[in-house]
Design a protein around this motif. Structure first.
Motif, PDB file in Angstrom:
ATOM      1  N   LEU A  25       0.829  -1.204   0.000  1.00  0.00           N
ATOM      2  CA  LEU A  25       0.000   0.000   0.000  1.00  0.00           C
ATOM      3  C   LEU A  25       0.865   1.256   0.000  1.00  0.00           C
ATOM      4  O   LEU A  25       0.614   2.211  -0.750  1.00  0.00           O
ATOM      5  CB  LEU A  25      -0.912  -0.013   1.221  1.00  0.00           C
ATOM      6  CG  LEU A  25      -1.829   1.185   1.429  1.00  0.00           C
ATOM      7  CD1 LEU A  25      -2.850   1.260   0.301  1.00  0.00           C
ATOM      8  CD2 LEU A  25      -2.548   1.078   2.769  1.00  0.00           C
ATOM      9  N   GLU A 125      -8.739   0.681  -1.130  1.00  0.00           N
ATOM     10  CA  GLU A 125      -7.518  -0.113  -1.054  1.00  0.00           C
ATOM     11  C   GLU A 125      -7.785  -1.577  -1.391  1.00  0.00           C
ATOM     12  O   GLU A 125      -6.943  -2.256  -1.984  1.00  0.00           O
ATOM     13  CB  GLU A 125      -6.908   0.030   0.342  1.00  0.00           C
ATOM     14  CG  GLU A 125      -6.380   1.433   0.582  1.00  0.00           C
ATOM     15  CD  GLU A 125      -6.059   1.721   2.026  1.00  0.00           C
ATOM     16  OE1 GLU A 125      -5.518   2.808   2.306  1.00  0.00           O
ATOM     17  OE2 GLU A 125      -6.353   0.863   2.883  1.00  0.00           O
ATOM     18  N   THR A 172      -6.092  10.089  -3.350  1.00  0.00           N
ATOM     19  CA  THR A 172      -6.807   9.586  -2.189  1.00  0.00           C
ATOM     20  C   THR A 172      -7.737  10.628  -1.579  1.00  0.00           C
ATOM     21  O   THR A 172      -8.770  10.280  -1.006  1.00  0.00           O
ATOM     22  CB  THR A 172      -5.796   9.118  -1.124  1.00  0.00           C
ATOM     23  OG1 THR A 172      -4.813   8.283  -1.741  1.00  0.00           O
ATOM     24  CG2 THR A 172      -6.484   8.329  -0.024  1.00  0.00           C
TER      25      THR A 172
END
Length: 281
Positions: A25, A125, A172
């Motif tokens: 990530l 995610e 994001t």
């Protein structure tokens, strides 16, 4: 209300799987998502006189990686806690960032919206780990289509403007406050490298909406990404940036030496094959 923090903690049965997930990530956020900063917490103060090189990188011992995505006065913070738990914290420093009034009576509404931010980030995610577009969805997006009698222009893979649009959608911060012409346009222009007008942005937002990649929030000019929209943004960006562009320049650094050597072998074999067939090049 001056500051409210709403968190979510996911504990992994096998900590090594959680660490591997978070490291992937963090690596993704170096070129996808583009948070305001990717921080390394060293546990000691680093002064201008401190010797050594301190670069942004992912390490697994003695250093904690923190991912921060900012939106107006608020932010989402994410880190791997105590070696076994994924921790997501939405910190709201101004409740109006999420469209909520400041009086304490509105706390339940603010908590609900902050929890929704945590959920959307986790969903995003999760999509990013398996972002392959199924063939029907890819065809619908990459080719012209008709939705409710209205023609939806194509979003063709490889088109510079479409790639810039996909990269901007992967930011994001959109998961916190949504996206609009005002917030999307400067991001696309930066990635596109050319002027990107308000009219062009309106046209692209319409394309995205007709393709089912974004949804408009009621009574506003703000949009949120759908699941297909997240897959579109991540799939287009990852395939183009990490596969197509490096492979097109695979005969020179920074392509790995093994790839360059294999390409030379293949090129020589094809040249010999053409010569044996006595076809002029």
């Amino acid at each position: 209300m001056r500051q409210i923090e709403v968190s979510r903690t996911i504990v992994f049965d096998q900590p090594r799987n959680g660490r591997a997930f978070f490291e992937a990530l963090a690596a993704d956020n170096l070129d996808l998502g583009r948070p305001e900063r990717l921080e390394l917490i060293f546990g000691r103060k680093i002064l201008p006189s401190t010797t050594g090189v301190f670069a942004t990188r992912v390490v697994t011992r003695g250093v904690d990686v923190t991912i921060n995505a900012g939106y107006k006065h608020s932010r989402v913070k994410e880190y791997f806690k105590e070696g076994r738990a994924l921790r997501i914290e939405t910190v709201v420093n101004d409740s109006t960032d999420l469209g909520v009034k400041r009086r304490l009576v509105h706390l339940p509404e603010l908590q609900a919206k902050a929890r929704d931010v945590n959920r959307r980030l986790l969903d995003h995610e999760h999509v990013g780990r398996g972002c392959v577009l199924a063939s029907p969805a890819f065809e619908r997006i990459a080719q012209p289509s008709v939705t409710d009698g209205r023609r939806a222009p194509a979003l063709r893979f490889g088109d510079p403007r479409v790639q810039a649009l996909a990269g901007a959608l992967a930011v994001t911060a959109h998961l916190i406050g949504g996206l609009s012409n005002k917030t999307l346009r400067p991001l696309v222009e930066q990635l596109y490298g050319q002027p990107y007008s308000r009219a062009q942005c309106c046209y692209d937002l319409r394309r995205l909406r007709l393709k089912g990649l974004i949804e408009r929030l009621p009574h506003s000019n703000t949009y949120t990404l759908t699941d297909d929209g997240q897959r579109f943004a991540i799939f287009y960006s990852k395939v183009h940036n990490r596969l197509l562009r490096p492979l097109l320049a695979a005969n020179q650094p920074p392509a790995p030496l093994e790839v360059r050597q294999a390409l030379r072998v293949l090129d020589n074999a094809i040249t010999d094959y053409i010569n044996d067939a006595r076809i002029a090049t």
